[in-house]
Design an enzyme around this catalytic site. Structure first.
Site, mmCIF file in Angstrom:
data_model
loop_
_atom_site.group_PDB
_atom_site.id
_atom_site.type_symbol
_atom_site.label_atom_id
_atom_site.label_comp_id
_atom_site.label_asym_id
_atom_site.label_seq_id
_atom_site.Cartn_x
_atom_site.Cartn_y
_atom_site.Cartn_z
ATOM 1 N N LYS A 43 -80.623 -53.980 -38.721
ATOM 2 C CA LYS A 43 -81.247 -54.967 -39.635
ATOM 3 C C LYS A 43 -81.101 -56.329 -38.740
ATOM 4 O O LYS A 43 -80.254 -56.647 -37.987
ATOM 5 C CB LYS A 43 -80.533 -55.143 -40.931
ATOM 6 C CG LYS A 43 -79.002 -55.410 -40.995
ATOM 7 C CD LYS A 43 -78.489 -55.138 -42.029
ATOM 8 C CE LYS A 43 -76.803 -55.386 -42.113
ATOM 9 N NZ LYS A 43 -76.301 -54.718 -43.202
ATOM 10 N N TYR A 270 -70.936 -86.745 -29.177
ATOM 11 C CA TYR A 270 -71.174 -87.638 -30.538
ATOM 12 C C TYR A 270 -69.787 -87.740 -31.242
ATOM 13 O O TYR A 270 -69.026 -86.803 -31.507
ATOM 14 C CB TYR A 270 -72.006 -86.688 -31.565
ATOM 15 C CG TYR A 270 -73.510 -86.446 -31.095
ATOM 16 C CD1 TYR A 270 -74.248 -87.743 -31.026
ATOM 17 C CD2 TYR A 270 -74.311 -85.561 -30.830
ATOM 18 C CE1 TYR A 270 -75.627 -87.718 -30.616
ATOM 19 C CE2 TYR A 270 -75.384 -85.504 -30.440
ATOM 20 C CZ TYR A 270 -76.281 -86.635 -30.370
ATOM 21 O OH TYR A 270 -77.542 -86.469 -29.975
HETATM 22 C C1 LIG Z 1 -75.401 -53.950 -42.848
HETATM 23 C C2 LIG Z 1 -74.971 -52.624 -43.725
HETATM 24 C C3 LIG Z 1 -74.254 -51.624 -43.020
HETATM 25 C C4 LIG Z 1 -73.881 -51.857 -41.522
HETATM 26 O O1 LIG Z 1 -72.596 -52.636 -41.997
HETATM 27 P P1 LIG Z 1 -71.431 -52.923 -40.719
HETATM 28 O O2 LIG Z 1 -70.200 -53.667 -41.266
HETATM 29 O O3 LIG Z 1 -72.480 -53.624 -39.762
HETATM 30 O O4 LIG Z 1 -71.081 -51.745 -40.084
HETATM 31 C C5 LIG Z 1 -74.254 -50.397 -43.664
HETATM 32 N N1 LIG Z 1 -74.504 -49.996 -44.811
HETATM 33 C C6 LIG Z 1 -75.588 -51.005 -45.509
HETATM 34 C C7 LIG Z 1 -76.095 -50.833 -46.698
HETATM 35 C C8 LIG Z 1 -75.539 -52.397 -44.819
HETATM 36 O O5 LIG Z 1 -76.277 -53.235 -45.438
#
Ligand SMILES: *Cc1c(COP(=O)(O)O)cnc(C)c1O
Length: 378
Positions: A43, A270
């Site tokens: 994702k 800054y």
């Molecule tokens: C993002 C996500 C994962 C992976 O999580 P990590 O902590 O990056 O391993 C797995 N299952 C779901 C439903 C997620 O949203």
């Protein structure tokens, strides 16, 4: 020419990390039981790495999990033929048709999605991950409704609307030693007697509870869902991943665009957040918060120049940071500066200093930063 900032994506390291997870799962599996299958979670543009790079780096995964339908389309266009899991399922009616056309697996976490699914005229059955809320109170059906929804889905199986049904949950506290006790008990109590594979376990759950989950699953086929560890970053401070052989997959680098002297007491950046402690020299790096470098990185945050760690000075600006190069000889504009990744501080170290997590830094590398990959794919 673009600015010199660059995110180098190491697809070999991605493949290596996936192989470590596969090996861990193999070792955790009870003799005679199925070894869990792996959804590589990609994702947010593969945690900032570029979805096409993930298609290549995670070629050995059993499926890719994401939530954006355009990213799913890009994976198919890049040649990914294995399963794709949409972690938030359908958002609107058109998504169900896209899922059917592209052969995507949909999470079903809310009653409105059941309506979308029953109403859609699909040309092939859709595989469904039915999500149980085991306490996180983010997505998923409550335990009381779960069997009823499952029964409805079985009805849709009979009409050719639905293919496989897999039981899914997501643990809220998997990084804690006893973090999955209650949710796992609820999951098993709810889905225990229903037919179907299971999908549980993010990186933290795999790393901390892999053996337990394997025991609990017995002969049931499990599909795990690692994300962050595949990118060589830690799911939490208690679960550092580099000690287990995971390699960092993204190296953010840029170059010095100016090197100049500063006199003791002079302000830097800054608000003059830093003042030079003594006469010395500073370097200006073409990297700022508009590239995704965290604005909250404090004075002293390390970067690596010519193999040496040197500290950040002053406030992070939109397009630049200033570093102290007084201890280095011969530095000049054009020298490479590693902000995080291979050969520099880890993304987890920078995240901790900036009060955030590696996930956020990786995902927040902005679109203007070119991704360069060592993939041999044309
Ligand atoms: C993002 C996500 C994962 C992976 O999580 P990590 O902590 O990056 O391993 C797995 N299952 C779901 C439903 C997620 O949203």
């Amino acid at each position: 020419m673009p600015r010199p900032i660059l995110a180098r994506v190491d697809v070999n390291a991605m493949a290596h990390n996936l192989a470590i997870v596969r090996q861990n799962l193999r070792e955790a599996t009870v003799p005679g039981a199925c070894i869990p299958l792996i959804w590589a979670v990609v994702k947010a543009n593969a945690y900032g790495h570029g979805i096409e790079n993930a298609v290549w780096g995670f070629a050995a995964a059993d499926g890719l999990a994401m939530l954006d339908f355009e990213e799913a389309e890009r994976c198919r266009a890049a040649g990914w033929q294995k399963p794709i899991l949409m972690l938030e399922g359908a958002f609107e009616p058109a998504d169900v048709l896209v899922a059917s056309r592209l052969g995507l697996t949909l999470v079903l976490h809310d009653a409105h999605q059941l309506r979308l699914l029953s109403a859609a005229k699909v040309d092939r059955p859709l595989d469904i991950y039915l999500k149980l809320n085991t306490g996180m109170n983010r997505l998923g059906f409550g335990a009381a409704n779960y069997a009823g929804i499952h029964h409805t889905l079985q009805g849709l199986q009979a009409t050719g609307q639905v293919g496989q049904i897999v039981h899914m949950t997501h643990f809220a506290c998997a990084d804690q030693p006893d973090g999955i006790d209650e949710p796992l008990a609820l999951f098993m109590g709810t889905v225990g007697d229903l037919p179907g594979d299971w999908s549980v376990a993010n990186s933290a759950a795999i790393l901390r509870h892999g053996v337990r989950l394997a025991r609990a699953a017995g002969q049931t086929q499990v599909w795990v869902r690692p994300g962050i560890c595949l990118y060589g970053a830690a799911p939490s401070a208690e679960l550092p991943v580099h000690q287990q052989g995971f390699q960092q997959t993204m190296t953010l680098s840029s170059t010095l665009i100016s090197v100049h002297p500063v006199a003791a007491g002079e302000g830097i950046g800054y608000g003059y957040l830093s003042r030079a402690a003594r006469n010395g020299q500073v370097g200006v790096v073409a990297c700022g918060y508009a590239d995704g470098y965290p604005r909250h990185a404090p004075v002293g945050t390390p970067v690596t120049v010519r193999g040496c760690r040197v500290p950040l000075l002053g406030r992070v600006s939109m397009d630049m940071i200033v570093i102290d190069v007084s201890t280095l000889t011969g530095v000049a504009p054009g020298d490479e500066v590693i902000l995080w990744g291979q050969g520099g501080p880890s993304v987890d170290e920078i995240a901790a200093l900036a009060g955030t997590i590696g996930y956020e830094l990786l995902a927040a590398v902005t679109a203007r930063v070119p991704r360069q990959t060592n993939s041999l794919r044309p």
